[in-house]
Design an enzyme around this catalytic site. Structure first.
Site, short mmCIF file in Angstrom:
data_model
loop_
_atom_site.label_atom_id
_atom_site.label_comp_id
_atom_site.label_asym_id
_atom_site.label_seq_id
_atom_site.Cartn_x
_atom_site.Cartn_y
_atom_site.Cartn_z
N SER B 8 40.49 31.58 38.81
CA SER B 8 40.45 30.14 38.53
C SER B 8 39.39 29.48 39.41
O SER B 8 39.05 30.00 40.47
CB SER B 8 41.81 29.50 38.82
OG SER B 8 41.70 28.09 38.74
N HIS B 9 38.88 28.33 38.96
CA HIS B 9 37.97 27.55 39.79
C HIS B 9 38.63 27.09 41.08
O HIS B 9 37.96 26.81 42.06
CB HIS B 9 37.46 26.33 39.01
CG HIS B 9 36.32 26.65 38.08
ND1 HIS B 9 36.44 27.53 37.04
CD2 HIS B 9 35.04 26.21 38.06
CE1 HIS B 9 35.28 27.63 36.41
NE2 HIS B 9 34.41 26.83 37.00
N SER B 10 39.95 26.96 41.03
CA SER B 10 40.69 26.48 42.20
C SER B 10 41.46 27.64 42.83
O SER B 10 42.22 28.33 42.15
CB SER B 10 41.66 25.37 41.78
OG SER B 10 42.72 25.27 42.72
N ASP B 65 40.00 31.17 33.78
CA ASP B 65 40.13 29.81 33.25
C ASP B 65 38.88 29.40 32.46
O ASP B 65 38.81 29.74 31.28
CB ASP B 65 40.60 28.79 34.32
CG ASP B 65 39.66 28.56 35.48
OD1 ASP B 65 38.57 29.14 35.50
OD2 ASP B 65 40.02 27.77 36.38
#
Lengths: 239, 126
Positions: B8-10, B65
């Site tokens: 995920s980007h986060s 994602d």
């Protein structure tokens, strides 16, 4: 083209010029990316290309290996989508330079680079991405050399013009790829950051090619005669 | 057992999705690969390391994602030596399905990918 040492010197000069240029343009690229992206294009690219230039600065490898190292360093230092798109494509296309840098291998490199960007990004012309600058540049370069029989330097200058037109073409388009695509119609009217940085990189490659190829032409054209007073030609000869 | 990686980007999102998936698929090795140097983003090296950690020799299924997560995961798989594939699935629901399937003794890479991709059909409001 020139011998292996000169080729290496030219590639190292080119990566250093690109790193300097992207540092100079960092705020501008970030500004473009703030409008339709995540505002990290300028910092990611300038950090990555500087790291790549530093990594190869003292290299005595052949050009193919140097360009591969540049790609690998970009993958680890750039991040985001630009890491795989710039770094992964440079790494993959670098094998076309294993036998050195000539007009033919430069075309093969450009085509392999474009193809890898297309495959990786799953983009096409008109999606408001770097592909819009890259595609016309690569097509123009190949045609200029293979069909029009122009010297590589002239062909490269025309390729940069084609990339410029491609960057302008991204402005009125609606984005179909990347973060900008989530903005839908709000992406219209903004210039694509990836197409723009692609143009900046090509402009620095052209400046490097001018430095090396014009010098070569001058040396070839002018028999061993008296030195010219023209400072441009002396610069070219020194290169 | 088939391993799982959540990209995920986060970093927080990747870790959180792993927590949710692990609750249902406790035995399956599942590794988060979130963020880029602590910032929002994705990073090839982080993903490559997570794939290596999640692999016990039977291969790894990767859930991703958005956008660069896909490209960085592709590149991480190409550059590594581990057998790994990306599931074309929503990251949270796909990870949950994949974790449940991976705990089956008869699970294969194909069956885990298939279960993850079943999540594309989920409706939350009828």
């Amino acid at each position: 083209m020139a011998d292996a040492d000169t080729q290496r010197e030219a590639v190292l000069t080119a990566i250093d010029r690109v790193a300097d240029r992207l540092e100079d343009e960092r705020s501008y690229l970030t500004e473009l990316d703030s409008a339709i992206g995540d505002a990290d294009h300028g910092s990611n690219l300038s950090r990555g290309f500087r790291a790549a230039a530093d990594e190869v600065a003292d290299s005595d490898d052949d050009v193919g290996e140097i360009v591969k190292t540049i790609g690998v360093t970009l993958i680890s230092k750039v991040g985001g989508a630009s890491g795989p798109l710039y770094g992964g494509s440079i790494m993959s296309a670098s094998q076309e330079l294993d036998d050195g840098l000539t007009a033919d291998t430069s075309i093969a490199f450009a085509e392999a680079y474009l193809q890898k960007v297309l495959d990786r990004g799953d983009a096409r012309v008109g999606a408001k991405t770097m592909v819009d600058a890259l595609t016309p540049a690569v097509h123009s370069y190949k045609k200029s050399i293979e069909v029009d029989d122009l010297p590589p330097l002239t062909a490269f200058a025309k390729a940069v013009e084609a990339a410029e037109a491609g960057v302008a073409f991204t402005v009125p388009l609606r984005a179909e790829k990347g973060r900008a695509s989530f903005l839908g119609w709000r992406s219209v009217g903004h210039q694509d950051p990836g197409a723009t940085s692609t143009l900046f990189i090509m402009e620095e490659l052209l400046a490097t090619a001018e430095q090396y190829l014009e010098g070569e032409t001058d040396v070839d054209a002018a028999a061993p005669t008296e030195p010219e007073a023209d400072p441009d030609e002396i610069d070219g000869g020194d290169a | 057992m088939i391993g799982l990686v959540v990209v995920s980007h986060s970093q927080k999102a990747a870790e959180g999705i792993c927590e949710i998936a692990a609750q249902m698929g406790g035995k399956a090795p599942i590794e988060p690969a979130g963020g880029d140097d602590g910032e929002i983003g994705t990073d090839t090296t982080t993903i490559k390391n997570a794939i290596e950690s999640a692999d016990d020799g039977q291969g790894v299924v990767v859930l991703v994602d958005l956008g660069s997560a896909v490209m960085n995961a592709e590149l991480a798989i190409e550059m590594g030596d581990t057998q790994a594939v990306i599931a074309d699935a929503p990251v949270l629901e796909g990870a949950l399905n994949a974790a449940v399937e991976a705990t089956n003794d008869a699970a294969t890479m194909d069956s885990v990918v298939e279960k993850a991709e079943d999540a594309r059909e989920y409706h939350k409001v009828n």
